[in-house]
Design a protein around this motif. Sequence first.
Motif, PDB file in Angstrom:
ATOM      1  N   LEU A  34       0.874   4.475   3.209  1.00  0.00           N
ATOM      2  CA  LEU A  34      -0.549   4.679   4.547  1.00  0.00           C
ATOM      3  C   LEU A  34      -1.883   4.908   3.620  1.00  0.00           C
ATOM      4  O   LEU A  34      -2.891   4.583   4.005  1.00  0.00           O
ATOM      5  CB  LEU A  34       0.417   5.871   5.231  1.00  0.00           C
ATOM      6  CG  LEU A  34       1.258   5.273   6.026  1.00  0.00           C
ATOM      7  CD1 LEU A  34       1.441   5.926   6.716  1.00  0.00           C
ATOM      8  CD2 LEU A  34       0.792   4.360   6.866  1.00  0.00           C
ATOM      9  N   PRO A  35      -1.745   5.813   2.645  1.00  0.00           N
ATOM     10  CA  PRO A  35      -3.140   5.828   1.715  1.00  0.00           C
ATOM     11  C   PRO A  35      -4.007   4.716   1.654  1.00  0.00           C
ATOM     12  O   PRO A  35      -4.884   4.468   1.718  1.00  0.00           O
ATOM     13  CB  PRO A  35      -2.979   7.194   1.116  1.00  0.00           C
ATOM     14  CG  PRO A  35      -1.449   7.178   1.263  1.00  0.00           C
ATOM     15  CD  PRO A  35      -1.140   6.650   2.206  1.00  0.00           C
ATOM     16  N   ILE A  36      -3.512   4.362   1.203  1.00  0.00           N
ATOM     17  CA  ILE A  36      -3.677   3.056   0.239  1.00  0.00           C
ATOM     18  C   ILE A  36      -4.484   2.277   1.563  1.00  0.00           C
ATOM     19  O   ILE A  36      -5.202   1.417   1.730  1.00  0.00           O
ATOM     20  CB  ILE A  36      -3.061   2.557  -0.990  1.00  0.00           C
ATOM     21  CG1 ILE A  36      -2.796   3.204  -1.638  1.00  0.00           C
ATOM     22  CG2 ILE A  36      -3.959   0.937  -0.893  1.00  0.00           C
ATOM     23  CD1 ILE A  36      -2.486   2.486  -2.846  1.00  0.00           C
ATOM     24  N   THR A  37      -3.511   1.433   2.963  1.00  0.00           N
ATOM     25  CA  THR A  37      -3.653   0.117   3.590  1.00  0.00           C
ATOM     26  C   THR A  37      -5.052   1.579   4.814  1.00  0.00           C
ATOM     27  O   THR A  37      -5.995   0.653   4.640  1.00  0.00           O
ATOM     28  CB  THR A  37      -2.772   0.542   5.014  1.00  0.00           C
ATOM     29  OG1 THR A  37      -2.086   1.079   5.210  1.00  0.00           O
ATOM     30  CG2 THR A  37      -1.517  -0.327   3.665  1.00  0.00           C
ATOM     31  N   GLN A  38      -5.276   2.283   4.933  1.00  0.00           N
ATOM     32  CA  GLN A  38      -6.051   2.912   5.694  1.00  0.00           C
ATOM     33  C   GLN A  38      -7.138   2.934   4.902  1.00  0.00           C
ATOM     34  O   GLN A  38      -7.955   3.102   5.604  1.00  0.00           O
ATOM     35  CB  GLN A  38      -5.782   4.753   5.890  1.00  0.00           C
ATOM     36  CG  GLN A  38      -4.290   4.636   6.830  1.00  0.00           C
ATOM     37  CD  GLN A  38      -3.742   5.860   7.585  1.00  0.00           C
ATOM     38  OE1 GLN A  38      -4.029   7.127   6.812  1.00  0.00           O
ATOM     39  NE2 GLN A  38      -2.784   5.934   8.177  1.00  0.00           N
ATOM     40  N   THR A  39      -7.074   3.222   3.728  1.00  0.00           N
ATOM     41  CA  THR A  39      -9.119   3.157   2.540  1.00  0.00           C
ATOM     42  C   THR A  39      -9.603   2.384   2.389  1.00  0.00           C
ATOM     43  O   THR A  39     -10.300   1.812   3.006  1.00  0.00           O
ATOM     44  CB  THR A  39      -8.010   3.643   1.501  1.00  0.00           C
ATOM     45  OG1 THR A  39      -8.112   5.411   1.518  1.00  0.00           O
ATOM     46  CG2 THR A  39      -9.884   3.846   0.191  1.00  0.00           C
ATOM     47  N   HIS A  40      -8.681   1.012   2.844  1.00  0.00           N
ATOM     48  CA  HIS A  40      -8.955  -0.583   2.822  1.00  0.00           C
ATOM     49  C   HIS A  40      -8.874  -0.972   3.515  1.00  0.00           C
ATOM     50  O   HIS A  40      -9.329  -2.719   3.596  1.00  0.00           O
ATOM     51  CB  HIS A  40      -8.365  -1.250   1.090  1.00  0.00           C
ATOM     52  CG  HIS A  40      -8.549  -0.585  -0.220  1.00  0.00           C
ATOM     53  ND1 HIS A  40      -9.704  -0.548  -0.580  1.00  0.00           N
ATOM     54  CD2 HIS A  40      -7.424  -0.575  -0.903  1.00  0.00           C
ATOM     55  CE1 HIS A  40      -9.645  -0.122  -1.918  1.00  0.00           C
ATOM     56  NE2 HIS A  40      -7.980   0.255  -2.158  1.00  0.00           N
ATOM     57  N   GLY A  41      -8.518  -0.230   4.539  1.00  0.00           N
ATOM     58  CA  GLY A  41      -8.326  -1.508   6.457  1.00  0.00           C
ATOM     59  C   GLY A  41      -7.291  -2.485   6.028  1.00  0.00           C
ATOM     60  O   GLY A  41      -7.796  -3.789   6.485  1.00  0.00           O
ATOM     61  N   TRP A  42      -6.455  -2.346   5.100  1.00  0.00           N
ATOM     62  CA  TRP A  42      -5.265  -3.761   4.705  1.00  0.00           C
ATOM     63  C   TRP A  42      -4.369  -2.964   5.910  1.00  0.00           C
ATOM     64  O   TRP A  42      -4.134  -2.209   6.270  1.00  0.00           O
ATOM     65  CB  TRP A  42      -4.592  -3.909   3.887  1.00  0.00           C
ATOM     66  CG  TRP A  42      -5.504  -3.474   2.643  1.00  0.00           C
ATOM     67  CD1 TRP A  42      -7.245  -4.442   2.741  1.00  0.00           C
ATOM     68  CD2 TRP A  42      -5.591  -3.338   1.104  1.00  0.00           C
ATOM     69  NE1 TRP A  42      -7.360  -4.393   1.532  1.00  0.00           N
ATOM     70  CE2 TRP A  42      -6.597  -3.816   0.384  1.00  0.00           C
ATOM     71  CE3 TRP A  42      -4.265  -3.023   0.404  1.00  0.00           C
ATOM     72  CZ2 TRP A  42      -6.569  -3.822  -1.112  1.00  0.00           C
ATOM     73  CZ3 TRP A  42      -4.679  -3.170  -1.328  1.00  0.00           C
ATOM     74  CH2 TRP A  42      -5.870  -3.191  -1.803  1.00  0.00           C
ATOM     75  N   SER A  97      -9.451  -5.603  -3.452  1.00  0.00           N
ATOM     76  CA  SER A  97      -8.620  -6.449  -3.097  1.00  0.00           C
ATOM     77  C   SER A  97      -7.559  -6.916  -2.206  1.00  0.00           C
ATOM     78  O   SER A  97      -7.090  -5.813  -3.858  1.00  0.00           O
ATOM     79  CB  SER A  97      -8.998  -7.932  -2.947  1.00  0.00           C
ATOM     80  OG  SER A  97      -9.074  -7.865  -4.346  1.00  0.00           O
ATOM     81  N   GLY A  98      -6.640  -7.369  -1.658  1.00  0.00           N
ATOM     82  CA  GLY A  98      -4.902  -7.331  -1.905  1.00  0.00           C
ATOM     83  C   GLY A  98      -4.975  -8.036  -2.390  1.00  0.00           C
ATOM     84  O   GLY A  98      -3.867  -8.096  -3.289  1.00  0.00           O
ATOM     85  N   THR A  99      -5.175  -8.249  -2.930  1.00  0.00           N
ATOM     86  CA  THR A  99      -5.438  -9.897  -4.065  1.00  0.00           C
ATOM     87  C   THR A  99      -4.997  -9.441  -5.531  1.00  0.00           C
ATOM     88  O   THR A  99      -3.955  -9.608  -6.093  1.00  0.00           O
ATOM     89  CB  THR A  99      -5.600 -11.163  -4.273  1.00  0.00           C
ATOM     90  OG1 THR A  99      -6.498 -12.693  -3.213  1.00  0.00           O
ATOM     91  CG2 THR A  99      -5.302 -12.522  -5.531  1.00  0.00           C
ATOM     92  N   ALA A 100      -5.947  -9.041  -5.657  1.00  0.00           N
ATOM     93  CA  ALA A 100      -6.075  -7.777  -7.434  1.00  0.00           C
ATOM     94  C   ALA A 100      -4.901  -6.720  -6.671  1.00  0.00           C
ATOM     95  O   ALA A 100      -4.253  -6.294  -8.133  1.00  0.00           O
ATOM     96  CB  ALA A 100      -7.102  -7.368  -7.068  1.00  0.00           C
ATOM     97  N   PHE A 101      -4.600  -6.016  -5.684  1.00  0.00           N
ATOM     98  CA  PHE A 101      -3.468  -4.937  -5.761  1.00  0.00           C
ATOM     99  C   PHE A 101      -2.306  -6.123  -6.178  1.00  0.00           C
ATOM    100  O   PHE A 101      -1.264  -5.253  -7.095  1.00  0.00           O
ATOM    101  CB  PHE A 101      -3.791  -4.727  -4.449  1.00  0.00           C
ATOM    102  CG  PHE A 101      -2.832  -3.907  -4.569  1.00  0.00           C
ATOM    103  CD1 PHE A 101      -2.824  -1.952  -5.242  1.00  0.00           C
ATOM    104  CD2 PHE A 101      -1.475  -3.544  -4.186  1.00  0.00           C
ATOM    105  CE1 PHE A 101      -2.334  -1.407  -4.444  1.00  0.00           C
ATOM    106  CE2 PHE A 101      -0.465  -2.196  -3.509  1.00  0.00           C
ATOM    107  CZ  PHE A 101      -0.862  -1.008  -4.144  1.00  0.00           C
ATOM    108  N   ALA A 102      -1.849  -7.146  -5.507  1.00  0.00           N
ATOM    109  CA  ALA A 102      -0.613  -7.619  -5.604  1.00  0.00           C
ATOM    110  C   ALA A 102      -0.928  -8.023  -6.922  1.00  0.00           C
ATOM    111  O   ALA A 102       0.504  -8.107  -7.468  1.00  0.00           O
ATOM    112  CB  ALA A 102      -0.706  -8.838  -4.870  1.00  0.00           C
TER     113      ALA A 102
END
Length: 403
Positions: A34-42, A97-102
């Motif tokens: 939740l902290p990461i997705t809320q911060t980045h809007g993912w 970005s989601g790609t970099a995070f993955a």
Amino acid sequence: MQNRQLSLGTVLVCGGLLVTLSMGIRHGFGLFNLPITQTHGWSRETFAFALALQNLMWGASQPFAGALADRFGALRVMLVGVALYVAGLLVMALSTSGTAFASGAGVLIGLAQSGTTYSVVYGVIGRVASAEKRVWAMGIAAAAGSFGQFLMIPVEQTLISTIGWQHALFVLAALACLMLPLAFTLREPDMAGARSGAQQTIGQAIREAFGNRNYQLLTLGYFVCGFQVVFIGVHLAPYLKDRGLGDPKIATVALALIGLFNVFGTYGAGSLGQRMPKRYLLAFIYLTRSLVISAYLLLPLSVASTWVFAALMGALWLSTVPLTNGIIAQVFGVQYLSMLSGVVFFSHQIGSFLGAWLGGYLYDRTGSYDTVWMLAIGLGVLAALVNLPIREHAVARPQPVAA
């Protein structure tokens, strides 16, 4: 140094601490959801896919890491694994970005896990421990990894709450560096000498295993283990929030209880597996998991029911690990234990990928985790039935002709 012999005590202490850090750090990744997705809007699927990819990469690389450890010793594989682990945590912290995070959470840490967790450490244990103590020793190592899950959950939640999720990942990267000195203590002496008397090649070992029905059934059952534990580990916190239990402490305590009771479960499984048929214990574990999940969903949801569910699931969490690896060692011997365990583990990680990814995918499309919970229950019953026909006797091999 070539003549230095590893003692079982050294392997259990240092290998256990290595697994404690490696498994403990990743066990808390669900708290970052939740902290990461809320911060980045993912979306939740973005985060879930990264952890699903981590499990898939871990599984796909594990047979190769195991083969290298069997061939050259575990040290080199562990050192590469630690370096990748640190790099992956840093990429997670800095990704935008989601790609970099993955690439960090998924690819780098997935590859790192193949060199710093059970299969490689179990290969060392299998070559050091006697047959009479092998499954028990594997249970000790698994219990150490479980303690790491218990220990690191409150640590990671405290870091997130006090310094933020990004700096928490930087601290975890520093902690991961502690695995380096532990890896050096597990250097195996004279691997070339151990290979000189080998009667099998890697190709022969793989063909023998894949043609063995016991190995096939064990591989199929392990798929279910991965699906269940990773789905719960990744999605329990957001599930509780959706159901009105949004206090982060509830999920933190639940995940910590999984780790704590996992210590007792894995040690108990290792001890019982030394005296009882391991296939019956595996069938019991998978069936009981399905019953526990069913009861949790049917009973009114509360803080108390969640913590009882976590404790019961924790006792069953990784108790499959020493039993599964013990059967492999018993049936095929220990020469290629890391590699053969790695192949079975790949099936586990395919299940882990689907458990993590389907949880996010189906939630984003249905607004509920109900379908995945039902899948976890049905697969548990299937795994229980699959393990019952396994036979735990050594394969018959032709004896070499004396010169």
